[in-house]
Design a protein around this motif. Structure first.
Motif, mmCIF file in Angstrom:
data_model
loop_
_atom_site.group_PDB
_atom_site.id
_atom_site.type_symbol
_atom_site.label_atom_id
_atom_site.label_comp_id
_atom_site.label_asym_id
_atom_site.label_seq_id
_atom_site.Cartn_x
_atom_site.Cartn_y
_atom_site.Cartn_z
ATOM 1 N N LEU B 148 -34.137 29.827 42.704
ATOM 2 C CA LEU B 148 -33.165 29.334 43.586
ATOM 3 C C LEU B 148 -33.685 28.125 44.190
ATOM 4 C CD1 LEU B 148 -31.668 32.734 44.610
ATOM 5 C CD2 LEU B 148 -30.515 31.149 43.332
ATOM 6 N N PHE B 149 -34.794 28.159 44.920
ATOM 7 C CA PHE B 149 -35.355 27.132 45.588
ATOM 8 C C PHE B 149 -35.477 25.930 44.552
ATOM 9 C CE2 PHE B 149 -39.207 24.477 46.653
ATOM 10 C CZ PHE B 149 -39.177 24.337 47.940
ATOM 11 N N SER B 152 -31.957 24.666 43.619
ATOM 12 C CA SER B 152 -31.404 24.017 44.893
ATOM 13 C C SER B 152 -31.726 22.584 44.867
ATOM 14 C CB SER B 152 -31.565 24.768 46.015
ATOM 15 O OG SER B 152 -31.191 25.986 45.920
ATOM 16 N N ALA B 153 -32.964 22.464 45.082
ATOM 17 C CA ALA B 153 -33.551 21.054 45.063
ATOM 18 C C ALA B 153 -33.253 20.157 44.093
ATOM 19 C CB ALA B 153 -35.191 21.120 45.079
ATOM 20 N N ASN B 155 -30.038 20.658 42.182
ATOM 21 C CA ASN B 155 -28.546 20.344 42.042
ATOM 22 C C ASN B 155 -28.223 19.609 43.340
ATOM 23 O OD1 ASN B 155 -28.266 22.350 40.113
ATOM 24 N ND2 ASN B 155 -27.732 23.842 41.480
ATOM 25 N N TRP B 156 -28.931 19.506 44.376
ATOM 26 C CA TRP B 156 -28.479 18.728 45.513
ATOM 27 C C TRP B 156 -28.557 17.296 45.267
ATOM 28 C CZ3 TRP B 156 -25.402 20.004 49.373
ATOM 29 C CH2 TRP B 156 -25.049 19.170 50.555
ATOM 30 N N THR B 157 -29.274 16.946 44.415
ATOM 31 C CA THR B 157 -29.679 15.402 44.115
ATOM 32 C C THR B 157 -28.576 14.763 43.835
ATOM 33 O OG1 THR B 157 -30.085 15.958 41.744
ATOM 34 C CG2 THR B 157 -32.243 15.767 43.323
#
Lengths: 188, 188
Positions: B148-149, B152-153, B155-157
């Motif tokens: 997930l970490f 998350s890093a 996807n947000w890009t």
DNA sequence: CCTACCGATCGGTAGG
DNA sequence: CCTACCGATCGGTAGG
């Protein structure tokens, strides 16, 4: 809780579930057993409601970040930043969701005010990382990218973090800080 | 490029800029110098347009992930996953933005289909991490949280990655993979 | 806080 | 592909 607070709370919930434009003022009114027009005794406009929600979420994030002593060792400072971020998201999931998702529907002037606050917030992370690099606690090639990486990993958590979920906030904070610190070369 | 393709392309751009509900069919038509009603010769409904955009973005992400040999060493496999993810976002920024931001406006049935594809995609990351842990290449306490970490890093890009920006895709991929591998305990 | 309304706009369709 | 239209709904206001 006065009417205005009720309206903001209900709007926050509906905006986070359906989005700003897919939520009508009448939806908000119905959830409070009111007629649509009656909302306007307590609020100015739909946009004002969005602004209050988004800006108050920004307050929460910034309050945590500015309360951290900048003279702490960078490792501790970053731990506190990660903990604060996850705490706000866990405690204010609906408002945080609106903050991340719907701020683009504010007027250009209000968008600028939010961007300025977001930039100030991100600077806390960047500075903690940079000072860690200078003191030799962290080892990263590009502190700006490292800050974006950490903030990205944190921001997206509003998509899957559920306060009632199996993982409590303490346990998640511990695992996230471990991953972050190791990414930055700051822990064995 | 036929009309239908033009419509999907224009809709993708407008949806990514303003959001699905804040974009009207007349907005899309106007950008193509058409009248609103004329769109319906080529498409069924507004929702069908959203579905095509979201599902094609899912195609892109999955195509990269499934093309990676699962027998690669976990470190190499994860590198390829990170590279693929950033490549899709950089090359299809508008569609990726719609994919991440607007899928909730699909009908429940279509949402389920997207969720299933997203879960399949995320499984590639989780499995790469888990197999790395088993082989001793990675050291993480909780592979699910680690996955997930990382996701998350990544996807947000889409929020800040700009293909025309100062950092080219190769350089960003290199830095992101370094951060990811170190977070997972997979690199000195 | 409600009733009743304003002008504007929505997604979509009929008929040509 | 256009003109003209459908019923529904939007944010917001007047007047009580």
């Amino acid at each position: 809780m006065d009417r205005r607070t009720q309206i903001l709370h209900t709007a926050g919930r509906l905006f986070s579930q359906r989005g700003y434009h897919a939520t009508s003022m009448r939806d908000i009114a119905r959830a409070l057993d009111l007629q649509g027009g009656s909302l306007y005794t307590h609020i100015e406009s739909k946009e004002e409601v969005l602004w209050e929600i988004v800006n108050r979420a920004a307050d929460r994030f910034l309050a945590h970040a500015t309360s951290i002593d900048p003279d702490l060792p960078p490792r501790e400072r970053l731990k506190a930043l990660v903990r604060g971020h996850l705490t706000v998201i866990a405690q204010e999931l609906e408002h945080a969701t609106v903050f991340f998702h719907e701020w683009k529907f504010l007027s250009p002037e209000l968008q600028e005010r939010i961007k300025a606050r977001r930039d100030a917030y991100e600077a806390h992370f960047r500075e903690a990382i940079e000072s860690g690099v200078q003191r030799g606690e962290f080892k990263v090639e590009d502190p700006k990218i490292a800050a974006l990486f950490v903030l990205s990993a944190l921001n997206w958590t509003y998509q899957w973090l559920r306060p009632e979920g199996p993982l409590d906030l303490e346990a998640l904070t511990e695992r996230y800080t471990a991953l972050v610190l190791r990414a930055l070369g700051g822990e064995a």
